[in-house]
Write a protein that holds these residues in place. Structure first.
Motif: not given
Length: 186
Positions: A95-100, A142-150
């Motif tokens: 699902g969608m993460t909260l804003p960071v 954090v690892r999944r979020m940074t990977a999702a934006v390349g």
């Protein structure tokens, strides 16, 4: 009791049953304290331990949205689009993460210790540093979020939890905190 622990790379957030891997038992001498949350084996930095179940609940329950701040070494150079995507939230498989909160740092923070073992260096692949503040705690978020934006994560160091900061605590060291004192807020 509330204890700050600077968890080194390659240490499990448990006291036993580690199949030969390093655990908290090697570092934390206080009895009857347990981690308030967790930090992955390959992540470093602030871990809070307590003997107070209510305090642990306030620090870890998602409904309290306690901020957790990380410095993150990523592969590549973030552009404005990648940073904005992180700020708005990223769609992950759960699902969608909260804003960071996220900012690009101009260099590695000067307070940061060398990692053992060091992050693999590649001459042809630039790296950069981010500071990210989350208010949720999904598995490897954090690892999944940074990977999702390349921007794959190379090193992840948590510097604050719920306003409690490392404040010069060296890897493997503990410090007893006063849980009655309101921590600073990011």
């Amino acid at each position: 009791m509330l204890i700050a622990f600077n968890k080194p790379f390659g240490v499990l957030c448990q006291f036993s049953g580690a199949d030969g891997r390093r655990t908290l038992a090697e570092f934390v001498r206080q009895k009857d304290v347990y981690p308030a949350g967790r930090l992955d084996y390959d992540s470093e930095g602030m871990l809070l331990l307590t003997d107070d179940g209510g305090l642990a609940h306030r620090l870890t329950d998602p409904k309290h949205k306690q901020p957790k701040t990380y410095v993150v070494q990523v592969e590549g150079m973030p552009d404005d689009d990648a940073l904005e995507r992180l700020r708005r939230g990223v769609m992950l498989n759960d699902g969608m993460t909260l804003p960071v909160g996220v900012e690009a740092l101009s260099s590695e923070p000067d307070w940061l210790w060398p990692r053992d073992p060091p992050v693999r260096f590649r001459k042809t692949v630039p790296t950069s540093w981010l500071r990210m503040t989350l208010r949720e705690g999904r598995n490897r978020q954090v690892r999944r979020m940074t990977a999702a934006v390349g921007l794959p994560t190379l090193r992840l160091v948590r510097e604050e939890v719920g306003g409690y900061a490392l404040d010069g605590l060296a890897p493997g060291e503990t410090r007893v905190l006063d849980a009655k004192v309101t921590p600073r807020r990011p």
